[in-house]
Design a protein around this motif. Structure first.
Motif, mmCIF file in Angstrom:
data_model
loop_
_atom_site.group_PDB
_atom_site.id
_atom_site.type_symbol
_atom_site.label_atom_id
_atom_site.label_comp_id
_atom_site.label_asym_id
_atom_site.label_seq_id
_atom_site.Cartn_x
_atom_site.Cartn_y
_atom_site.Cartn_z
ATOM 1 N N VAL A 65 -8.910 3.282 -0.780
ATOM 2 C CA VAL A 65 -7.738 2.564 -1.304
ATOM 3 C C VAL A 65 -7.454 3.170 -2.797
ATOM 4 C CG1 VAL A 65 -6.820 0.452 -2.128
ATOM 5 C CG2 VAL A 65 -7.952 0.549 -0.154
ATOM 6 N N SER A 121 -2.619 0.470 8.701
ATOM 7 C CA SER A 121 -2.821 -1.124 8.530
ATOM 8 C C SER A 121 -1.911 -1.725 9.503
ATOM 9 C CB SER A 121 -2.527 -1.623 7.037
ATOM 10 O OG SER A 121 -2.765 -2.976 6.937
ATOM 11 N N HIS A 157 -1.561 4.460 4.128
ATOM 12 C CA HIS A 157 -2.258 3.384 4.178
ATOM 13 C C HIS A 157 -1.353 2.306 5.127
ATOM 14 C CE1 HIS A 157 -4.491 -0.210 3.759
ATOM 15 N NE2 HIS A 157 -5.540 0.476 2.899
ATOM 16 N N GLU A 209 -12.267 2.235 4.272
ATOM 17 C CA GLU A 209 -11.074 2.722 4.150
ATOM 18 C C GLU A 209 -11.042 3.171 2.586
ATOM 19 O OE1 GLU A 209 -7.804 0.439 4.831
ATOM 20 O OE2 GLU A 209 -8.579 -1.568 3.970
ATOM 21 N N PHE A 255 0.961 -1.239 0.001
ATOM 22 C CA PHE A 255 0.107 -0.031 0.129
ATOM 23 C C PHE A 255 0.709 1.218 0.031
ATOM 24 C CE2 PHE A 255 -2.204 -3.293 2.410
ATOM 25 C CZ PHE A 255 -3.363 -3.345 1.619
#
Ligand code: C2E
Ligand code: MG
Ligand code: MG
Length: 720
Positions: A235, A214, A210, A233, A206
């Motif tokens: 992305v 995470s 992120h 979330e 990512f």
């Protein structure tokens, strides 16, 4: 067909035994040999069903013959009868050791010969049947094992295929943060090669923003051993598009029930979110004019009220009703009536500013929520402009039409403190304008006498309260989301008002700010909070940052630096443990001198937070000009987190921008596990709110810290 071998060096015996053997059954073959070696050569190629051999033979005796037979191919299982002389015990022993099956005594009794030979033949046949059954079973077993393995392999492959093709990102990481697997869908979305990711640091999949969150969330699962409630979330996919995923993280355990990895599944809900926002738009807007409807107006009013908690924030609500519109609508027809309403909406929108809300409440009723006004006259001016712009003739489908309107105005905080009260007031004022003939505006007029009287009494009680020390501080803990530890408290003022009980600041602070009593009151708060924080340190508690709210009035009327320095010196508190909460208004009012003051406070090591961030009008780029340590996202945004997509977006943006400016971000008013998880997922640094604990007396706060509340996720929320 059975085959019997007869081995005897004497011809007579050989012939007798051959004949006897041949009589055993029909179709039986007899092979007779005089020389053991010739017999061995023959058995190397054939497997007889029975061998009858003499013991005493020249060159090789019966025992040696048997031994060699047994050692040869196919000789292990053939029954062998050895013919010995009665007395030859030691010979018999040798023959047994060499593997003989049975004996016949010489001279041979014919009957006995036949019985023994027949028995051994039968036994041999049965053994063969058993052997072949066993072999068959073994083969079947092997076959079924092979097919079971194939089935298992098959189902595993199918499962892997399913995992690869479900439209969800699925991956797992181990405790060291290494990627254990990534499904094909995730690889496709992110544009990564699964083979390159496995075994590597999972976070490289990512982007940087992120990555950190995470990791923090995975740690939460490893530590709590429980799944996190799902959170949303954003992305960025391989094409650079922002997509919304609903993500769940859950523990995977090994055979010993230890959490060995964390499984992350993310469902693409981008389309659902878009559909939701279309529906939301429909639910909050009027179809004819596309203006906000009554529901949205109420929401905006609520937010304005939240902004006005500190009592120094003014706004106006204007109601307007077109005069005699109903008659026009009947005469012109509904089609033209609709065109006219659309034209009115357009003019109202052009007259109000962008920050104001123009709403259609239904029929010919409109409302304007006017924000950012500093004087009553600002509302009056807007009403005047509205009346003037509507007085200009409308040109609708070739017709020239004239309109007038009646406008009612109510002001916050002067007239009302609640949404319903405001709506009622504006409506009443509008009717008054209508009663006076329309084409005019009226302000709401309250029962001035009663309000004035109450204000006077409250002020007297407040003064007495200060003199009699009726005030106490409660402390609300703040938790670091990365460590799960309590790292700070906010000191919140409470008034023990005689005959009434514990009163919260909302009821008396606006007045105290108006009449200046806030100055001595807050001076006491600062000293008391510093003293308490220093006491906790002396008691051996871990370092606890103590936040104190400051009022804009103090910056206007008081030497804030002198006040703070005195409090620190008197109490001996380490200044790095003191944090001052400022409002955006403080920064905006007298920027130059405030910035200088804040720089001096910063030089002392004191932390500076912007409270209720998001409700004022300053931007983060504006805040950059001040030495700020931290921003506190206002609770009105947290309350609708997860239900209002725009709030979710705003919160995420504030966190991101705050981090870009190297500011810590704390969220206040966190009440639910869902809000908690979403904030953790969005990378927020700290939280404060009922979810962790309400504000409590100093003693209780100390107990909370000593208990060492780690993550309140599993126990308090009761999930999993
Ligand atoms: P604030 O600084 O934004 O403080 C947070 C307020 O939110 C507190 O209300 C707190 O009790 C409340 N709160 C905390 N967690 C939650 C939650 O999960 N849900 C909800 N619904 N509310 C939560 P409180 O104590 O009534 O204080 C109200 C405001 O009064 C404060 O807002 C602050 O602006 C002001 N205030 C309090 N103490 C002082 C003080 O000593 N000096 C000054 N100048 N202002 C103060
Ligand atoms: Mg505060
Ligand atoms: Mg606040």
């Amino acid at each position: 067909m059975p085959v019997i071998v007869i081995l005897d060096d004497r011809v007579t015996n050989r012939n007798i035994f051959s004949r006897l053997a041949a009589s055993l059954e029909d179709g039986l073959t007899v092979q007779a040999f005089g020389d053991p070696q010739a017999a061995l050569d023959w058995t190397a190629e054939h497997t007889p069903d029975l061998i009858i051999t003499d013991y005493k033979m020249p060159g090789m005796d019966g025992a040696e013959f048997t031994r060699r037979l047994r050692a040869g191919p196919g000789g292990a299982d053939v029954p062998v009868i050895v013919i010995t002389v009665y007395e030859d015990r030691s010979f018999r022993l040798r023959a047994l050791e060499a593997g003989a099956t049975d004996f016949l005594q010489s001279p041979v009794d014919h009957q006995e010969f036949l019985v023994r030979a027949r028995n051994l033949l039968k036994l041999g046949r049965q053994q063969q049947i058993i052997r072949s059954r066993a072999m068959m079973l073994e083969r079947e077993l092997k076959d079924s094992e092979r097919s079971r393995e194939a089935e298992l392999r098959d189902s595993r492959e199918r499962l892997a295929q399913v995992i690869d093709t479900v439209p969800a990102m699925i991956s797992a990481v181990d405790a060291a943060g290494r990627c254990q697997f990534v499904n094909a869908y995730q690889a496709e979305v992110l544009g990564i090669d699964p083979l390159r990711c496995v075994g590597k640091d999972a976070t490289t999949m990512f982007g940087p923003a992120h990555r950190e969150r995470s990791q923090a969330l995975d740690r939460m699962v490893f530590e709590s051993g429980r799944a996190l409630p799902s959170f949303e979330e954003e992305v960025i996919d391989r094409a650079g598009r922002a997509r919304v995923f609903l993500t769940t993280k859950s523990p995977l355990r090994d055979a010993a029930q230890v959490v060995a990895s964390v499984l992350t599944t993310s469902l693409d809900i981008t389309e659902r979110k878009q559909a939701e926002s279309r529906l939301r738009h429909l639910a909050h807007h009027d179809v004819l004019t596309n203006l906000p409807n009554r529901t949205l107006l109420r929401n905006r009013l609520q937010r304005e009220l939240a902004r006005g908690r500190r009592g120094d924030h003014m706004f106006a609500l204007l109601f307007l009703d077109l005069d005699r519109f109903k008659g026009m609508n009947d005469v012109l027809g509904h089609h033209l009536g609709d065109r006219l309403l659309q034209a009115v909406a357009k003019r109202l929108r052009e007259t109000a500013r962008d920050c104001d809300t123009v709403a259609r409440l239904g029929g010919d009723e409109f409302a304007i929520l006017q924000t950012q006004l500093s004087r009553r006259e600002d509302a009056e001016n807007l009403a005047q402009r509205v009346i003037e712009t509507l007085a200009e003739p409308f040109h609708c489908e070739g017709q020239e039409l004239g309109l007038t309107a009646s406008v009612g105005i109510t002001l916050h905080p002067a007239d009302a403190n609640g949404v319903d009260e405001l709506l009622r007031n504006a409506d009443m004022a509008m009717y008054r304008a209508k009663e006076e003939g329309g084409n005019t505006f009226r302000f709401y007029v309250a029962d001035m006498n009663r309000r004035a009287f109450e204000a006077v009494r409250l002020e007297a009680d407040l003064r007495a309260g200060i003199a009699r020390e009726q005030f106490v501080l409660h402390y609300q803990p703040q938790m670091n989301l990365r460590t799960g530890r309590i790292i700070g408290v906010e000191a919140l003022l409470r008034w023990n008002r005689p005959g009434i009980g514990l009163v919260r600041p909302g009821e008396f602070l606006p007045l105290a700010e108006e009449n200046g009593l806030i100055v001595p009151l807050n001076a006491w708060v600062l000293r008391e909070a510093c003293a308490q924080a220093a006491r906790w340190q002396r008691l051996g508690l871990p370092p606890l940052r103590c936040s104190v709210n400051l009022s804009p009035v103090q910056f206007r009327k008081q030497d804030v630096i002198a006040l703070v320095v005195a409090a620190i010196e008197e109490t001996g508190l380490d200044p790095t443990l003191l944090d001052l909460e400022l409002t955006e208004n403080i920064l905006m009012e007298n920027a130059e001198s405030v910035a200088a003051t804040l720089r001096e406070l910063q030089a002392l090591g004191i932390g500076l937070s912007i409270d209720d961030f998001g409700t004022g009008y300053s931007s983060l780029s504006y805040i950059k000009n001040f030495p700020i340590t931290r921003i506190k996202i206002d609770q009105s945004f947290i309350r609708h987190l997860k239900t209002d997509p725009s709030d979710t977006t705003i919160v995420r943006a504030i966190i991101g921008l705050g981090h870009n400016l190297n500011l810590d971000v704390i969220a206040e008013g966190v009440e639910t596990v869902e809000q908690f998880t979403q904030l953790a997922a969005d990378g927020c640094d700290e939280i404060q709110g009922y979810y962790l604990s309400p504000p409590v007396p100093a003693e209780e706060l100390r107990r909370l810290v000593e208990q060492g509340t780690s993550l309140p996720l599993p126990a308090a929320a009761g999930i999993g």
